[in-house]
Design a protein around this motif. Structure first.
Motif, PDB file in Angstrom:
ATOM      1  N   ASP A 118     -63.948 -13.714  55.086  1.00  0.00           N
ATOM      2  CA  ASP A 118     -64.416 -12.868  53.995  1.00  0.00           C
ATOM      3  C   ASP A 118     -63.394 -12.869  52.863  1.00  0.00           C
ATOM      4  O   ASP A 118     -62.229 -12.548  53.065  1.00  0.00           O
TER       5      ASP A 118
ATOM      6  N   SER B 280     -63.842 -11.133  49.929  1.00  0.00           N
ATOM      7  CA  SER B 280     -64.025  -9.997  49.032  1.00  0.00           C
ATOM      8  C   SER B 280     -62.746  -9.179  48.888  1.00  0.00           C
ATOM      9  O   SER B 280     -62.651  -8.314  48.023  1.00  0.00           O
TER      10      SER B 280
ATOM     11  N   VAL C 226     -63.004 -13.928  43.037  1.00  0.00           N
ATOM     12  CA  VAL C 226     -64.415 -13.841  43.408  1.00  0.00           C
ATOM     13  C   VAL C 226     -65.259 -13.930  42.139  1.00  0.00           C
ATOM     14  O   VAL C 226     -65.191 -13.062  41.269  1.00  0.00           O
TER      15      VAL C 226
ATOM     16  N   ARG D  29     -68.711 -14.433  42.202  1.00  0.00           N
ATOM     17  CA  ARG D  29     -70.029 -13.838  42.446  1.00  0.00           C
ATOM     18  C   ARG D  29     -70.075 -13.394  43.896  1.00  0.00           C
ATOM     19  O   ARG D  29     -69.581 -14.088  44.783  1.00  0.00           O
ATOM     20  N   ALA D  30     -70.644 -12.249  44.142  1.00  0.00           N
ATOM     21  CA  ALA D  30     -70.722 -11.749  45.519  1.00  0.00           C
ATOM     22  C   ALA D  30     -71.996 -10.949  45.709  1.00  0.00           C
ATOM     23  O   ALA D  30     -72.414 -10.200  44.817  1.00  0.00           O
TER      24      ALA D  30
ATOM     25  N   LYS E 141     -72.873 -11.888  54.045  1.00  0.00           N
ATOM     26  CA  LYS E 141     -72.438 -11.930  52.658  1.00  0.00           C
ATOM     27  C   LYS E 141     -72.616 -13.327  52.086  1.00  0.00           C
ATOM     28  O   LYS E 141     -72.573 -14.319  52.806  1.00  0.00           O
TER      29      LYS E 141
ATOM     30  N   GLN F   1     -70.808 -15.337  48.942  1.00  0.00           N
ATOM     31  CA  GLN F   1     -69.725 -15.228  47.977  1.00  0.00           C
ATOM     32  C   GLN F   1     -69.451 -16.576  47.315  1.00  0.00           C
ATOM     33  O   GLN F   1     -69.506 -17.613  47.969  1.00  0.00           O
TER      34      GLN F   1
ATOM     35  N   VAL G  74     -66.322 -18.211  45.271  1.00  0.00           N
ATOM     36  CA  VAL G  74     -64.922 -17.940  44.960  1.00  0.00           C
ATOM     37  C   VAL G  74     -64.244 -19.181  44.392  1.00  0.00           C
ATOM     38  O   VAL G  74     -64.634 -20.310  44.688  1.00  0.00           O
TER      39      VAL G  74
ATOM     40  N   ARG H  18     -68.502 -21.859  47.913  1.00  0.00           N
ATOM     41  CA  ARG H  18     -69.514 -20.865  48.245  1.00  0.00           C
ATOM     42  C   ARG H  18     -69.434 -20.597  49.748  1.00  0.00           C
ATOM     43  O   ARG H  18     -69.433 -21.533  50.559  1.00  0.00           O
TER      44      ARG H  18
END
Length: 207
Positions: free
Chosen positions: A58, A60, A77, A79-80, A87, A89, A91, A113
């Motif tokens: 993760d 985030s 990040v 887009r999440a 999830k 994401q 990054v 992604r």
């Protein structure tokens, strides 16, 4: 591409052990259709599956994760989104390459992604697919250094600790003889150190 990794990870693939330290890691390799695949399983004695996902999968928690993850830097990040089961994401992060690997012609920054699914394929397991992403076209990268990885985090044997299985197609720029050295001396060692730093940081945060 993720479906291909799932197929390669199946029992039908001719996996050969490249390096192994019982109780700590097992590195395997196989070739299919001219491509080289590596399957790396690491055991973490002092981390729960949830801690392992938060530490390694993760993103985030950026930029806090720069404090424990020394393989990547400047994680951002882009887009999440929370999904019904995990999830999604996007990054961007800088890649830190050690030793001779840093002289290989690989990008120093990549966009990735990361899609996770909780409680899959079993309760308390997490499955993730990480794919290099083309930011401009907003689609999977198809260049020479395109990468896709399948990650499965699960409880350890007898419910103690946790394990992380990582399956990926190796880039053509890395010689086959270098792969076991790179994984055992760098990837696996740094993965364990990252968990130690993560637990220290989280412990201080909770105090």
């Amino acid at each position: 591409r993720a479906e291909r990794l799932l197929a390669v990870n199946g029992d039908g693939a001719d996996w050969k052990t490249l390096a192994e330290k019982p109780g700590e890691y097992k590195l395997e390799g196989t070739s299919q259709g001219g491509d080289r695949f590596v399957r790396n399983t690491i055991t973490f004695a002092d981390a729960t599956p949830a801690e392992l996902v938060d530490c390694h999968v993760d993103h985030s928690n950026a930029p806090e994760r720069d404090g424990w993850d020394k393989m990547w830097t400047g994680t951002e990040v882009l887009r999440a989104q929370d999904t019904p089961h995990g999830k999604d994401q996007l990054v961007r992060m800088g890649l830190k390459l050690p030793g001779v690997v840093k002289f290989m012609p690989v990008p120093k920054q990549i966009c990735m992604r990361i899609c996770t699914q909780n409680d899959h394929p079993h309760p308390n397991w997490t499955t993730a697919v990480m794919t290099t992403w083309d930011e401009v076209k907003d689609c999977p990268d198809t260049g020479r250094m395109a990468m896709v990885r399948l990650i499965v985090v699960s409880p350890g044997e007898s419910g103690r600790g946790s394990r992380m299985l990582n399956v990926g197609k190796m880039p053509p720029v890395m010689p086959e003889w270098l792969q076991p050295i790179f994984f055992t001396n760098t990837i696996n060692k740094e993965a364990q150190l990252a968990v130690q730093r993560y637990k220290q940081m989280k412990g201080k945060t909770r105090q």
